[in-house]
Design a protein around this motif. Sequence first.
Motif, PDB file in Angstrom:
ATOM      1  N   VAL A   1       0.791  -1.134  -0.183  1.00 46.41           N
ATOM      2  CA  VAL A   1      -0.164  -0.077   0.133  1.00 46.41           C
ATOM      3  C   VAL A   1       0.708   1.464   0.121  1.00 46.41           C
ATOM      4  CG1 VAL A   1      -1.562   1.563   1.316  1.00 46.41           C
ATOM      5  CG2 VAL A   1      -1.714  -1.271   1.229  1.00 46.41           C
ATOM      6  N   PRO A   2       0.788   2.120  -0.997  1.00 46.75           N
ATOM      7  CA  PRO A   2       1.679   3.196  -1.149  1.00 46.75           C
ATOM      8  C   PRO A   2       1.439   4.151   0.108  1.00 46.75           C
ATOM      9  CG  PRO A   2       0.474   3.210  -3.245  1.00 46.75           C
ATOM     10  CD  PRO A   2      -0.355   2.166  -2.017  1.00 46.75           C
ATOM     11  N   TYR A   3       2.834   4.906   0.517  1.00 42.67           N
ATOM     12  CA  TYR A   3       2.919   5.410   1.931  1.00 42.67           C
ATOM     13  C   TYR A   3       2.086   6.868   1.256  1.00 42.67           C
ATOM     14  CZ  TYR A   3       6.506   2.690   3.695  1.00 42.67           C
ATOM     15  OH  TYR A   3       7.340   1.935   4.152  1.00 42.67           O
ATOM     16  N   ARG A   4       1.565   7.791   2.135  1.00 43.39           N
ATOM     17  CA  ARG A   4       0.913   9.093   1.972  1.00 43.39           C
ATOM     18  C   ARG A   4       2.039   9.995   2.448  1.00 43.39           C
ATOM     19  NH1 ARG A   4      -4.210  10.476   4.066  1.00 43.39           N
ATOM     20  NH2 ARG A   4      -3.517   9.407   6.004  1.00 43.39           N
ATOM     21  N   PRO A   5       2.517  10.710   1.519  1.00 42.64           N
ATOM     22  CA  PRO A   5       3.650  11.879   2.178  1.00 42.64           C
ATOM     23  C   PRO A   5       3.132  12.850   3.147  1.00 42.64           C
ATOM     24  CG  PRO A   5       2.983  12.237  -0.265  1.00 42.64           C
ATOM     25  CD  PRO A   5       2.321  11.111   0.127  1.00 42.64           C
ATOM     26  N   VAL A   6       3.677  13.080   4.004  1.00 40.20           N
ATOM     27  CA  VAL A   6       3.263  14.369   4.963  1.00 40.20           C
ATOM     28  C   VAL A   6       3.715  15.488   4.413  1.00 40.20           C
ATOM     29  CG1 VAL A   6       3.258  12.974   6.932  1.00 40.20           C
ATOM     30  CG2 VAL A   6       5.480  14.263   6.355  1.00 40.20           C
ATOM     31  N   PRO A   7       3.279  16.698   4.600  1.00 40.99           N
ATOM     32  CA  PRO A   7       2.142  16.836   5.719  1.00 40.99           C
ATOM     33  C   PRO A   7       0.683  16.090   5.140  1.00 40.99           C
ATOM     34  CG  PRO A   7       2.428  18.968   4.581  1.00 40.99           C
ATOM     35  CD  PRO A   7       3.504  18.062   4.031  1.00 40.99           C
ATOM     36  N   CYS A   8      -0.119  15.570   5.787  1.00 39.31           N
ATOM     37  CA  CYS A   8      -1.233  15.161   5.159  1.00 39.31           C
ATOM     38  C   CYS A   8      -2.310  14.763   6.402  1.00 39.31           C
ATOM     39  CB  CYS A   8      -1.116  13.764   4.390  1.00 39.31           C
ATOM     40  SG  CYS A   8      -0.789  12.281   5.536  1.00 39.31           S
ATOM     41  N   ALA A   9      -3.646  14.741   6.163  1.00 35.68           N
ATOM     42  CA  ALA A   9      -4.621  14.318   7.129  1.00 35.68           C
ATOM     43  C   ALA A   9      -4.633  12.923   7.561  1.00 35.68           C
ATOM     44  CB  ALA A   9      -5.775  14.924   6.662  1.00 35.68           C
ATOM     45  N   VAL A  10      -4.906  12.738   9.009  1.00 42.83           N
ATOM     46  CA  VAL A  10      -4.790  11.360   9.464  1.00 42.83           C
ATOM     47  C   VAL A  10      -6.179  11.068   9.660  1.00 42.83           C
ATOM     48  CG1 VAL A  10      -2.596  11.476  10.389  1.00 42.83           C
ATOM     49  CG2 VAL A  10      -4.435  12.463  11.686  1.00 42.83           C
ATOM     50  N   THR A  11      -7.172  12.115   9.592  1.00 43.33           N
ATOM     51  CA  THR A  11      -8.526  11.573   9.803  1.00 43.33           C
ATOM     52  C   THR A  11      -9.313  11.988   8.659  1.00 43.33           C
ATOM     53  OG1 THR A  11      -8.834  13.375  11.201  1.00 43.33           O
ATOM     54  CG2 THR A  11      -8.515  11.033  12.234  1.00 43.33           C
ATOM     55  N   PRO A  12     -10.070  11.359   8.090  1.00 43.06           N
ATOM     56  CA  PRO A  12     -10.150   9.888   8.162  1.00 43.06           C
ATOM     57  C   PRO A  12      -9.043   9.156   7.447  1.00 43.06           C
ATOM     58  CG  PRO A  12     -11.595  10.842   6.487  1.00 43.06           C
ATOM     59  CD  PRO A  12     -11.121  11.876   7.020  1.00 43.06           C
ATOM     60  N   ALA A  13      -8.871   8.198   8.029  1.00 46.65           N
ATOM     61  CA  ALA A  13      -7.597   7.250   7.328  1.00 46.65           C
ATOM     62  C   ALA A  13      -7.894   6.832   5.981  1.00 46.65           C
ATOM     63  CB  ALA A  13      -7.242   6.083   8.403  1.00 46.65           C
ATOM     64  N   ALA A  14      -6.734   6.905   5.290  1.00 45.31           N
ATOM     65  CA  ALA A  14      -6.904   6.355   3.662  1.00 45.31           C
ATOM     66  C   ALA A  14      -7.058   4.832   3.716  1.00 45.31           C
ATOM     67  CB  ALA A  14      -5.722   7.156   2.930  1.00 45.31           C
ATOM     68  N   LEU A  15      -7.535   4.457   2.916  1.00 47.08           N
ATOM     69  CA  LEU A  15      -7.731   2.783   2.759  1.00 47.08           C
ATOM     70  C   LEU A  15      -7.506   2.686   1.306  1.00 47.08           C
ATOM     71  CD1 LEU A  15     -10.796   2.113   4.953  1.00 47.08           C
ATOM     72  CD2 LEU A  15      -8.533   1.416   5.759  1.00 47.08           C
ATOM     73  N   THR A  16      -6.990   1.286   1.272  1.00 44.56           N
ATOM     74  CA  THR A  16      -6.446   0.667  -0.088  1.00 44.56           C
ATOM     75  C   THR A  16      -7.318  -0.843  -0.002  1.00 44.56           C
ATOM     76  OG1 THR A  16      -4.482   1.750  -0.505  1.00 44.56           O
ATOM     77  CG2 THR A  16      -4.719  -0.327  -1.565  1.00 44.56           C
ATOM     78  N   ARG A  17      -8.142  -0.974  -0.973  1.00 47.08           N
ATOM     79  CA  ARG A  17      -8.772  -2.187  -1.104  1.00 47.08           C
ATOM     80  C   ARG A  17      -7.651  -3.081  -1.630  1.00 47.08           C
ATOM     81  NH1 ARG A  17     -13.985  -4.061  -2.253  1.00 47.08           N
ATOM     82  NH2 ARG A  17     -14.065  -6.452  -2.205  1.00 47.08           N
ATOM     83  N   ALA A  18      -7.443  -4.312  -0.817  1.00 46.22           N
ATOM     84  CA  ALA A  18      -6.156  -5.111  -1.418  1.00 46.22           C
ATOM     85  C   ALA A  18      -7.040  -6.502  -2.187  1.00 46.22           C
ATOM     86  CB  ALA A  18      -5.362  -5.854  -0.150  1.00 46.22           C
ATOM     87  N   PRO A  19      -6.368  -6.683  -3.159  1.00 46.58           N
ATOM     88  CA  PRO A  19      -6.858  -7.838  -3.895  1.00 46.58           C
ATOM     89  C   PRO A  19      -6.397  -9.111  -3.046  1.00 46.58           C
ATOM     90  CG  PRO A  19      -4.751  -7.079  -4.856  1.00 46.58           C
ATOM     91  CD  PRO A  19      -5.165  -6.298  -3.715  1.00 46.58           C
ATOM     92  N   VAL A  20      -7.328  -9.954  -2.870  1.00 47.28           N
ATOM     93  CA  VAL A  20      -7.163 -11.105  -1.665  1.00 47.28           C
ATOM     94  C   VAL A  20      -7.776 -12.316  -2.432  1.00 47.28           C
ATOM     95  CG1 VAL A  20      -6.529  -9.779   0.344  1.00 47.28           C
ATOM     96  CG2 VAL A  20      -8.788 -10.559  -0.541  1.00 47.28           C
ATOM     97  N   ALA A  21      -7.424 -13.619  -2.055  1.00 47.04           N
ATOM     98  CA  ALA A  21      -8.140 -14.755  -2.147  1.00 47.04           C
ATOM     99  C   ALA A  21      -8.493 -15.386  -3.476  1.00 47.04           C
ATOM    100  CB  ALA A  21      -9.448 -14.575  -1.422  1.00 47.04           C
TER     101      ALA A  21
END
Lengths: 303, 303
Positions: B79-99
């Motif tokens: 999951v790529p890092y988000r560079p600071v400065p950046c908001a922490v709320t709400p958290a950024a989410l990545t949907r992962a390919p699984v299963a």
Amino acid sequence: MSHDLDWIAADWGSTRLRLWAMAADGTRLAERSSQPERAPRTPAEFETILRALAGDWLERTGTIVACGMLGAREGWVEVPYRPVPCAVTPAALTRAPVAAADTRPTLSLHVVSGLSQATPPDVMRGEETQIAGFLAKNDGWDGVICLPGTHTKWAHVSAGEVVSFQTFMTGELFALLSEQSVLRHGVAEAGWDADAFADALSDTISRPEKLAGKLFALRGGHLLDDLDPATARARLSGLLIGAELAAAKPYWLGQNMALIGSDTVAHPYAEGLAAQGVTVLRADADDMTLAGLRAAHAQLAGA
Amino acid sequence: MSHDLDWIAADWGSTRLRLWAMAADGTRLAERSSQPERAPRTPAEFETILRALAGDWLERTGTIVACGMLGAREGWVEVPYRPVPCAVTPAALTRAPVAAADTRPTLSLHVVSGLSQATPPDVMRGEETQIAGFLAKNDGWDGVICLPGTHTKWAHVSAGEVVSFQTFMTGELFALLSEQSVLRHGVAEAGWDADAFADALSDTISRPEKLAGKLFALRGGHLLDDLDPATARARLSGLLIGAELAAAKPYWLGQNMALIGSDTVAHPYAEGLAAQGVTVLRADADDMTLAGLRAAHAQLAGA
């Protein structure tokens, strides 16, 4: 025949045993070394390892003059430390009890005492022999001797005595951080970058408090900037040696300095000190060890 | 029924996976954790470990919101890092390919992004979720958050953003020195000495350049003075945390401060900061992680 094997010189470090076959006049006839897979734990194990390596040499002599960790508490025979300040030449020797009576030939093992310091508490075993060897070759030399290694020693020498000394764990820290810590992913096992070393050393020698925060930047640099692993290796070395030089400043600032070590370990220190305008007299560690053991043997022979 | 299992919260650290069974309203229903003997190396290994621990929970939901090392390059899904400065709320989410398609139930795995900083290069994965949780519980809080651990983070938070942060390897250094280095012979695995900690911390916070030379005195103290191993443990901790506080001074001097961590790891930091006259707001690490994952799930549910 002056070049018959007359005695055996032994340097038993924490990981390696090195033996030299010596003539009566101090000529080095041959050399052998071994690195046991694990450290010996009992006197019998020490003796087995030594007998195996010395092999046929023991048909001609059982006299061994040794320095290093075999004299430690967990070694072959515990040899008391001599507290500084104390003379380093001739080296003090302890005759060690060895060999079951039915083991031939009987060994006559003489171990050089290590040095201790009460305040701050510190110890050395092995380096005192290199210092003795250095003084045997540089009669009347006064100044500070740096002996880089796993545990780098700085020793203040005056009038043939070690006046005080201090140990830095720089070499062990480098090994732990580069091989065991999270930094290992981005630090090469070999390779160098002279500019990165010089920059990093300059950073921590001028602002040593930054060390704690600079280490993880090697991890960040690996993940974010594809930091070259050889550059990371040199930078890690520079950060740690710079912090050591900052702490050891009273030892080298304005002092007459000698540096005893193999090229590999001594080179970064020589570079770092040169960057501070300090010129050092260089000497090889093995040569100094052997010179110290020769001086100890001469004392034994004259006793 | 408001307290049916609705989703699973997951904190995948470098050594431990922790799962919480969560109700739709954010109530914590149950908790499970495991410490695999070795770190998983492939996405399939990650999935196997997670399915084994979640077990019967997966009969009721496949929705998982996770943070930590599973999002690293060597993790389950990068999951790529988000560079600071950046908001922490709400958290950024990545949907992962699984299963694999034939594995039931299908997982819907959402991973919180870590944070990165360009200069000096630095990264965090997991702590950003604790920071998000802390801000969810302390709306509008500004200041500096210290998150002690293997790799302690100091983060400057302002207006709901992480402005900058710095990582210190203090916890890992303590583990390496106390368990792997020559100091291990004289440093206890447990036990404490509050005075020794305070003295050592005071030493390196005022003269951080002394750290490199103070470490080996623990070895000397062990060999020469029978230094108590619990005292040595506290002194080692004090030397390292003192050096960290010296380096991190711009983060805590005159700042509004919070400290997120379990009692074990946070206590020495709280003591050290208190000795500098800094009062901190304390918060538990697990509580903050869960609060952060709740905020992330709420964002997911609202999207």
